[in-house]
Design an enzyme around this catalytic site. Structure first.
Site, mmCIF file in Angstrom:
data_model
loop_
_atom_site.group_PDB
_atom_site.id
_atom_site.type_symbol
_atom_site.label_atom_id
_atom_site.label_comp_id
_atom_site.label_asym_id
_atom_site.label_seq_id
_atom_site.Cartn_x
_atom_site.Cartn_y
_atom_site.Cartn_z
ATOM 1 C CE LYS A 9 -3.796 -2.437 2.286
ATOM 2 N NZ LYS A 9 -4.692 -2.495 3.482
ATOM 3 C CE1 TYR A 49 -9.255 -3.521 0.592
ATOM 4 C CE2 TYR A 49 -8.466 -1.453 -0.299
ATOM 5 C CZ TYR A 49 -8.242 -2.618 0.401
ATOM 6 O OH TYR A 49 -6.986 -2.877 0.923
ATOM 7 C CG PHE A 57 -13.263 1.422 7.564
ATOM 8 C CD1 PHE A 57 -12.703 0.891 6.413
ATOM 9 C CD2 PHE A 57 -13.916 0.560 8.438
ATOM 10 C CE1 PHE A 57 -12.792 -0.468 6.117
ATOM 11 C CE2 PHE A 57 -14.009 -0.809 8.157
ATOM 12 C CZ PHE A 57 -13.447 -1.319 6.994
ATOM 13 N NE ARG A 85 -6.260 -12.609 4.784
ATOM 14 C CZ ARG A 85 -7.045 -11.530 4.867
ATOM 15 N NH1 ARG A 85 -6.928 -10.537 3.986
ATOM 16 N NH2 ARG A 85 -7.933 -11.411 5.823
ATOM 17 C CB THR A 91 -7.236 -6.575 9.525
ATOM 18 O OG1 THR A 91 -7.632 -7.699 8.753
ATOM 19 C CG2 THR A 91 -7.616 -5.286 8.822
ATOM 20 N NE ARG A 102 -2.084 -5.956 6.959
ATOM 21 C CZ ARG A 102 -3.170 -6.596 6.526
ATOM 22 N NH1 ARG A 102 -3.679 -7.604 7.238
ATOM 23 N NH2 ARG A 102 -3.753 -6.250 5.398
ATOM 24 C CG ASN A 112 -3.528 -2.445 7.018
ATOM 25 O OD1 ASN A 112 -3.475 -1.879 5.923
ATOM 26 N ND2 ASN A 112 -4.472 -3.311 7.319
ATOM 27 C CG HIS A 115 -4.807 -6.376 -0.535
ATOM 28 N ND1 HIS A 115 -6.027 -6.592 0.057
ATOM 29 C CD2 HIS A 115 -4.772 -7.177 -1.641
ATOM 30 C CE1 HIS A 115 -6.711 -7.475 -0.677
ATOM 31 N NE2 HIS A 115 -5.967 -7.840 -1.708
ATOM 32 C CD GLU A 126 -8.425 -9.132 -3.903
ATOM 33 O OE1 GLU A 126 -7.261 -9.520 -3.667
ATOM 34 O OE2 GLU A 126 -9.290 -8.981 -3.014
HETATM 35 P P1 ATP Z 1 -6.693 -6.164 3.029
HETATM 36 O O1 ATP Z 1 -7.954 -6.463 2.252
HETATM 37 O O2 ATP Z 1 -6.186 -4.755 2.802
HETATM 38 O O3 ATP Z 1 -5.650 -7.220 2.848
HETATM 39 P P2 ATP Z 1 -7.881 -7.329 5.337
HETATM 40 O O4 ATP Z 1 -8.423 -8.331 4.388
HETATM 41 O O5 ATP Z 1 -7.020 -7.820 6.450
HETATM 42 O O6 ATP Z 1 -7.038 -6.217 4.580
HETATM 43 P P3 ATP Z 1 -10.415 -5.967 5.242
HETATM 44 O O7 ATP Z 1 -11.529 -6.214 6.181
HETATM 45 O O8 ATP Z 1 -10.507 -6.501 3.846
HETATM 46 O O9 ATP Z 1 -9.062 -6.473 5.957
HETATM 47 O O10 ATP Z 1 -10.174 -4.398 5.206
HETATM 48 C C1 ATP Z 1 -9.480 -3.809 4.127
HETATM 49 C C2 ATP Z 1 -8.649 -2.671 4.641
HETATM 50 O O11 ATP Z 1 -9.512 -1.644 5.135
HETATM 51 C C3 ATP Z 1 -7.732 -3.002 5.818
HETATM 52 O O12 ATP Z 1 -6.528 -3.591 5.431
HETATM 53 C C4 ATP Z 1 -7.508 -1.628 6.409
HETATM 54 O O13 ATP Z 1 -6.549 -0.885 5.635
HETATM 55 C C5 ATP Z 1 -8.867 -0.987 6.207
HETATM 56 N N1 ATP Z 1 -9.679 -1.149 7.416
HETATM 57 C C6 ATP Z 1 -10.285 -2.276 7.847
HETATM 58 N N2 ATP Z 1 -10.934 -2.075 9.005
HETATM 59 C C7 ATP Z 1 -10.725 -0.766 9.319
HETATM 60 C C8 ATP Z 1 -11.133 0.085 10.380
HETATM 61 N N3 ATP Z 1 -11.892 -0.384 11.371
HETATM 62 N N4 ATP Z 1 -10.720 1.373 10.353
HETATM 63 C C9 ATP Z 1 -9.956 1.852 9.350
HETATM 64 N N5 ATP Z 1 -9.541 1.099 8.309
HETATM 65 C C10 ATP Z 1 -9.915 -0.182 8.289
HETATM 66 MG MG MG Z 2 -9.459 -7.826 2.659
#
Ligand code: ATP
Ligand code: MG
Length: 137
Positions: A9, A49, A57, A85, A91, A102, A112, A115, A126
């Site tokens: 990111k 997303y 958020f 993962r 996350t 992370r 974070n 992805h 994706e």
């Molecule tokens: P990613 O899809 O980025 O790999 P993830 O699968 O672990 O992350 P997701 O639930 O898909 O988590 O959320 C996507 C992204 O949205 C997170 O990586 C983070 O950057 C952001 N995000 C998730 N939850 C929050 C939150 N509560 N507040 C702010 N940002 C968030």
């Molecule tokens: Mg995700």
């Protein structure tokens, strides 16, 4: 062979941890099959997303993800989606174990670093969003 979509990111690019992240996947035994630097536009990020559109958020996530270039990668190998993962960590970086990407580099869920696709199906979706077939080995 199973493939996953991994993306450094904008904060990970700014923090200069791309080399370390690539090294971790290489050392683990995974094969890099595509990589490029992209300044993503909003419509690509909204597609990526899509499942989070209703989250409170989401607007901040769009601002964060469009704040600079990302490194888009496709990695291939045995169980690469789930193992990838695990290598990323939870996350929320406050819950990510030390030793994960992370866990080693971040403290804020809104910044974070990286992805990783959460299932084989989302990985293929994706990869199709971010790459054309001729960009992949
Ligand atoms: P990613 O899809 O980025 O790999 P993830 O699968 O672990 O992350 P997701 O639930 O898909 O988590 O959320 C996507 C992204 O949205 C997170 O990586 C983070 O950057 C952001 N995000 C998730 N939850 C929050 C939150 N509560 N507040 C702010 N940002 C968030
Ligand atoms: Mg995700």
């Amino acid at each position: 062979m199973e493939r996953t979509y991994i993306m450094v990111k904008p904060d990970g690019v700014q923090r200069k941890v791309v080399g370390d992240i690539v090294g971790r996947f290489e050392s683990k035994g995974y094969q890099l099959v595509g990589m490029k630097m992209v300044q993503p536009d909003r419509s690509l990020l909204e597609d990526h997303y899509d499942s989070l559109k209703e989250k409170p958020f989401f607007p901040k996530l769009m601002d964060y993800m469009s704040s600079g270039p990302v490194i888009a990668m496709v990695w291939s190998g045995k169980d690469v989606v789930a193992t990838g993962r695990k290598m990323l960590g939870a996350t929320n970086p406050l819950d990510s174990a030390p030793g994960t990407i992370r866990g080693d580099y971040a403290i804020d869920v809104g910044r974070n670093i990286i992805h990783g696709s959460d299932s084989v199906e989302s990985a293929e979706r994706e990869i199709g969003l971010w790459f054309t077939d001729d960009e992949l080995m």
